[in-house]
Design a protein around this motif. Structure first.
Motif: not given
Length: 316
Positions: A248-249, A268-269, A284
Motif C-alpha cells: 500500500d506504500e 501511498k497507493k 501511488y
C-alpha cells in the motif's frame, strides 16, 4: 663574360691591344674562354610544372579528409542539416456545444475551421497513456466514407511515424466530421508535424512539441518528464508500478552522488488498473524534494536508476 657567345668573344678579342701578351696573361685568358664554353645555360623557370606539383600536393592532403567525411555521412545519413520544414503553428480554440456555448477552449488544439484534436496536457515521448484516446475534428468537404490517416514527421531528423488510421463519423460541436482513435506513442522528443489525410486528400498539418519520456526506475515510472525535473518541491506527484501484490506504500529513495546525501519519501497507493495488453498497474501519490541540480540515484522497490537533475534554462 661568361654569358657571351663564342662569336661575341672573338669580336671582343679583336679589339684587344696590339701587343703580345705575357705567358701568365695568355694562360688566364685561355682559362676564362674555356670556362665560358663549358658552362651550361640555365633552364627557364617552369611555372606550369610547379602548378601541377602543387595541385598533386593539395589533392594528397584533402583526399583522406574527403574519404572520411563521406564515410561518416554514409554511416550517419541523418546527421546532416534538416530538410523538414516546421508545419503551421497550432493554437487552442473553443468548440461549441448544442446550445452554441464554447467548450474545450483549453484543450482543443489545431487549425481553426480545418482540423483539431483534444490534446493531452503534455505530449510525452514513449508514453501510451497520453495518446490512448484521441478525439479529432474536421471541417470541409471530403469523402467521409474514406478513413482518416494521421502521420507524424520529426522536424529535426525527418523520421516519419504512422500514428493512426480510423473511420470518420458525423460532425459534432460545430464540426463536419469527427473520430475517436488511439495514437501510436511518438518515439522521442522534439518538434513533430502532425499530418492529416482523408483518402488521398490532405486535410492539414500543424506542429506539436513532444517532451522527453517519463523517468523510469525498473518497473516503476515517476510521472515527470526528464526535461521537467529541476531542484525544488514536488507536492502532488504520481508513481506507476507494474506488477501484482504490491504494498500500500512505497518509498522513493533519492541519493545525491556528489555529496552522498540520501533522502526517503513515502508514496501511498491511490488506484490500480489493468492495461489493454493485460499489465497490472498500481498508482501511488506523494511528494519529494530536490535541493540542487546534479547527478542522483533514484531507487524504488530495490530497483535503481541514474537520474540527472538539470539546471533551469531560459523559458523554463
Amino acid at each position: 663574360m661568361s654569358n657571351l657567345s663564342d662569336k661575341e668573344l672573338l669580336e671582343m678579342m679583336a679589339d684587344f691591344p696590339k701587343h703580345e701578351l705575357s705567358t701568365k696573361q695568355r694562360t688566364d685568358m685561355l682559362k676564362r674562354i674555356s670556362e665560358a664554353g663549358t658552362i651550361k645555360p640555365r633552364k627557364p623557370f617552369n611555372i606550369q610544372r610547379l602548378g601541377a606539383m602543387a595541385a598533386l600536393f593539395i589533392l594528397a592532403l584533402i583526399a583522406p579528409i574527403f574519404y572520411f567525411t563521406n564515410t561518416a555521412e554514409e554511416k550517419n545519413p541523418g546527421s546532416g542539416s534538416s530538410v523538414i520544414t516546421k508545419a503551421q503553428e497550432g493554437d487552442y480554440f473553443a468548440l461549441k456545444n448544442e446550445e452554441g456555448k464554447p467548450i474545450y477552449a483549453g484543450s482543443n488544439f489545431g487549425i481553426t475551421n480545418k482540423v483539431s484534436l483534444l490534446a493531452p496536457q503534455d505530449w510525452i515521448a514513449k508514453d501510451k497513456g497520453t495518446v490512448a484516446k484521441m478525439m479529432i475534428f474536421l471541417w470541409g468537404n471530403y469523402d467521409y466514407s474514406k478513413s482518416l490517416k494521421v502521420d507524424a514527421v520529426h522536424v529535426k531528423t525527418g523520421v516519419k511515424e504512422h500514428l493512426a488510421e480510423t473511420p470518420l463519423s458525423g460532425g459534432i460541436y460545430g464540426t463536419d466530421a469527427h473520430t475517436v482513435t488511439t495514437f501510436k506513442p511518438l518515439p522521442f522528443s522534439g518538434v513533430w508535424n502532425l499530418q492529416f489525410t482523408v483518402g488521398d486528400k490532405k486535410v492539414g498539418a500543424f506542429s506539436i512539441y513532444v517532451k522527453e519520456p517519463y523517468i523510469t526506475i525498473g518497473k516503476s515510472t515517476l510521472m515527470i518528464s526528464a526535461e521537467d525535473l529541476y531542484a525544488g518541491f514536488y507536492e502532488h506527484e504520481f508513481i506507476e508500478v507494474e506488477g501484482s501484490n504490491l504494498p500500500d506504500e512505497i518509498e522513493l529513495e533519492i541519493f545525491q552522488l556528489e555529496t552522498a546525501e540520501e533522502s526517503k519519501f513515502t508514496f501511498k497507493k491511490v488506484a490500480d488498473y489493468t492495461t489493454t495488453d493485460g499489465k497490472h498497474i498500481t498508482e501511488y501519490g506523494g511528494g519529494f524534494t530536490i535541493k540542487k541540480s546534479g547527478k542522483y540515484r533514484f531507487t524504488i522497490l530495490q530497483q535503481s536508476e541514474a537520474v540527472e537533475v538539470r539546471k533551469p534554462v531560459d523559458g523554463k
